[in-house]
Design a protein around this motif. Structure first.
Motif, mmCIF file in Angstrom:
data_model
loop_
_atom_site.group_PDB
_atom_site.id
_atom_site.type_symbol
_atom_site.label_atom_id
_atom_site.label_comp_id
_atom_site.label_asym_id
_atom_site.label_seq_id
_atom_site.Cartn_x
_atom_site.Cartn_y
_atom_site.Cartn_z
ATOM 1 N N ARG A 1 -1.243 4.411 -1.262
ATOM 2 C CA ARG A 1 -2.568 4.277 -0.678
ATOM 3 C C ARG A 1 -2.588 4.556 0.821
ATOM 4 O O ARG A 1 -3.601 4.337 1.486
ATOM 5 C CB ARG A 1 -3.110 2.861 -0.939
ATOM 6 N N ALA B 1 0.829 -1.204 0.000
ATOM 7 C CA ALA B 1 0.000 0.000 0.000
ATOM 8 C C ALA B 1 0.866 1.259 0.000
ATOM 9 O O ALA B 1 0.511 2.267 -0.626
ATOM 10 C CB ALA B 1 -0.928 -0.005 1.218
ATOM 11 N N GLU C 1 2.129 1.804 -3.489
ATOM 12 C CA GLU C 1 1.042 2.199 -4.394
ATOM 13 C C GLU C 1 0.371 3.505 -3.969
ATOM 14 O O GLU C 1 -0.681 3.863 -4.490
ATOM 15 C CB GLU C 1 0.013 1.067 -4.453
#
Length: 404
Positions: free
Chosen positions: A258, A253, A256
């Protein structure tokens, strides 16, 4: 020596002192979700590791005897030197903490396997891998030497340990010193040390090259540091396959973008183990310093993401940004490509991050991980570069350091 040199050395010493103090906080305590710090046995163990290593190196180089003669009112007698008292401290206080195993050691009294064979804190049948800590070569030899002393003195009352006028006690220290000197001066041991140091340097150079690749694209980077923990009550879970999966999902995460609002430009993470706290992670994150200068909120978001979304309710964290004013040069905040002092702080922080006092044998992914060095083709954000030597300060900081 000119004033600039003295000033640089003073700053470097301050940075190293700050990094040692940060290591105490990061490795010796765990931090609750309400911001409180709790001291653990790991704080003492960090001190013991340094004493183990320092004692082994002094005995190897002939830097002092553990038992020294002196004149008393009754004639010649013997006493422990400062080095001998250090070793006695290790025998009395440090050895009771550890239990040696074939691959490494773990802490006595912290066995997670219950009488029925299940692991405390884990669901029945949940995959679990017992993890051993592998101390560096000098620490390993000194632990064994202290165990030799303790074994020979096992039939003496602890209060008599300092009475080296007793021949058996005195000989135990003398023989242990000979053991350390013989082993540490052997060709095989020197090869092991060389390989260990080469591995540390390789990891540091890799992380420094990675930081350099980021500075090629961004002339200012905002550096965040966060320590991710698992609650001590979930120590066994921290070593489980499920915990490893949770960490992998967190890092995915992070890659990416996020976890926090701005784009993450780079990251480095180091897995470590603690007697009390179990597996934990030291995370360094890089953001674009042209867009972002205040890192407290982002660091807090990274920590809260770990506790609320990825650790299954077992995680805690420490936001290192709270130490920024106390350790202003220790790789917290905006680092400019031309700022030698902050670059030095970043290098020393990475050196501590890649140092292996106790490596972990997990059978899983590497203990030290980082992002990928991407191609530097194409236009670079940030201030335009005037020459091709824009990384000269960064390169100089490393070449002038003892890590080169």
């Amino acid at each position: 020596m000119n004033c600039d040199t003295v000033s640089d050395e003073h700053i470097e010493r301050a940075i190293e002192k700050g990094e040692r103090q940060h290591a105490h906080i990061a490795k010796g305590m765990w931090h609750t979700t309400d911001g409180k710090a709790v001291v653990t046995e790991d704080l003492d163990w960090q001190m013991y590791l340094r004493v183990f290593e320092r004692a082994a190196k002094r005995l190897t180089t002939g830097g002092g005897a553990m038992v020294v003669p002196f004149k008393s009112v009754r004639g010649m007698a013997h006493k422990l030197s400062a080095l001998g008292n250090d070793v006695r401290l290790l025998c009395v206080n440090a050895l009771p903490l550890v239990e040696r195993a074939e691959q490494g050691f773990h802490m006595k009294g912290h066995s997670f396997r219950k009488a029925d064979g299940t692991i405390a804190g884990l669901a029945e049948g949940e995959p679990y891998t017992f993890i051993h800590a592998i101390p560096n070569p000098h620490i390993t030899v000194m632990i064994r030497a202290c165990m030799q002393i303790a074994e020979k003195l096992s039939d003496f009352h602890p209060g008599e340990w300092a009475d080296v006028n007793e021949p058996k006690i005195r000989n135990a220290f003398v023989q242990a010193a000979r053991f350390v000197k013989r082993v540490c001066n052997s060709r095989r041991f020197r090869t092991v040390v060389l390989n260990h140091e080469r591995s540390e340097r390789k990891n540091l150079k890799s992380c420094w090259a990675y930081a350099g690749s980021l500075f090629e694209k961004y002339s200012k980077l905002l550096v965040l540091r966060i320590d991710l923990y698992i609650h001590p009550d979930s120590h066994a879970w921290s070593e489980s396959d499920r915990a490893e999966w949770c960490v992998s999902q967190y890092l995915r995460a992070l890659r990416e973008n996020r976890l926090i609002e701005p784009d993450v430009k780079g990251w480095i993470v180091k897995r470590e183990g603690g007697f009390r706290r179990g597996i934990h992670f030291h995370l360094m994150v890089f953001l674009d310093g042209h867009k972002h200068q205040e890192g407290h909120v982002y660091s807090q978001q990274l920590g809260e993401a770990w506790t609320s979304r990825f650790s299954e309710g077992k995680g805690t964290f420490f936001n290192c940004w709270v130490l920024r004013k106390k350790y202003e040069h220790n790789a917290l905040g905006v680092v400019r490509i031309s700022d030698r002092v902050m670059l030095t702080g970043l290098l020393i922080a990475l050196a501590y991050m890649t140092k292996e006092d106790c490596a972990l044998e997990t059978g899983r992914s590497r203990n030290l991980r980082r992002g990928i060095i991407e191609s530097s083709d194409g236009p670079k954000p940030g201030a335009p570069r005037k020459t091709e030597n824009d990384l000269s300060v960064l390169k100089s900081v490393f070449s002038d350091s003892p890590f080169a």
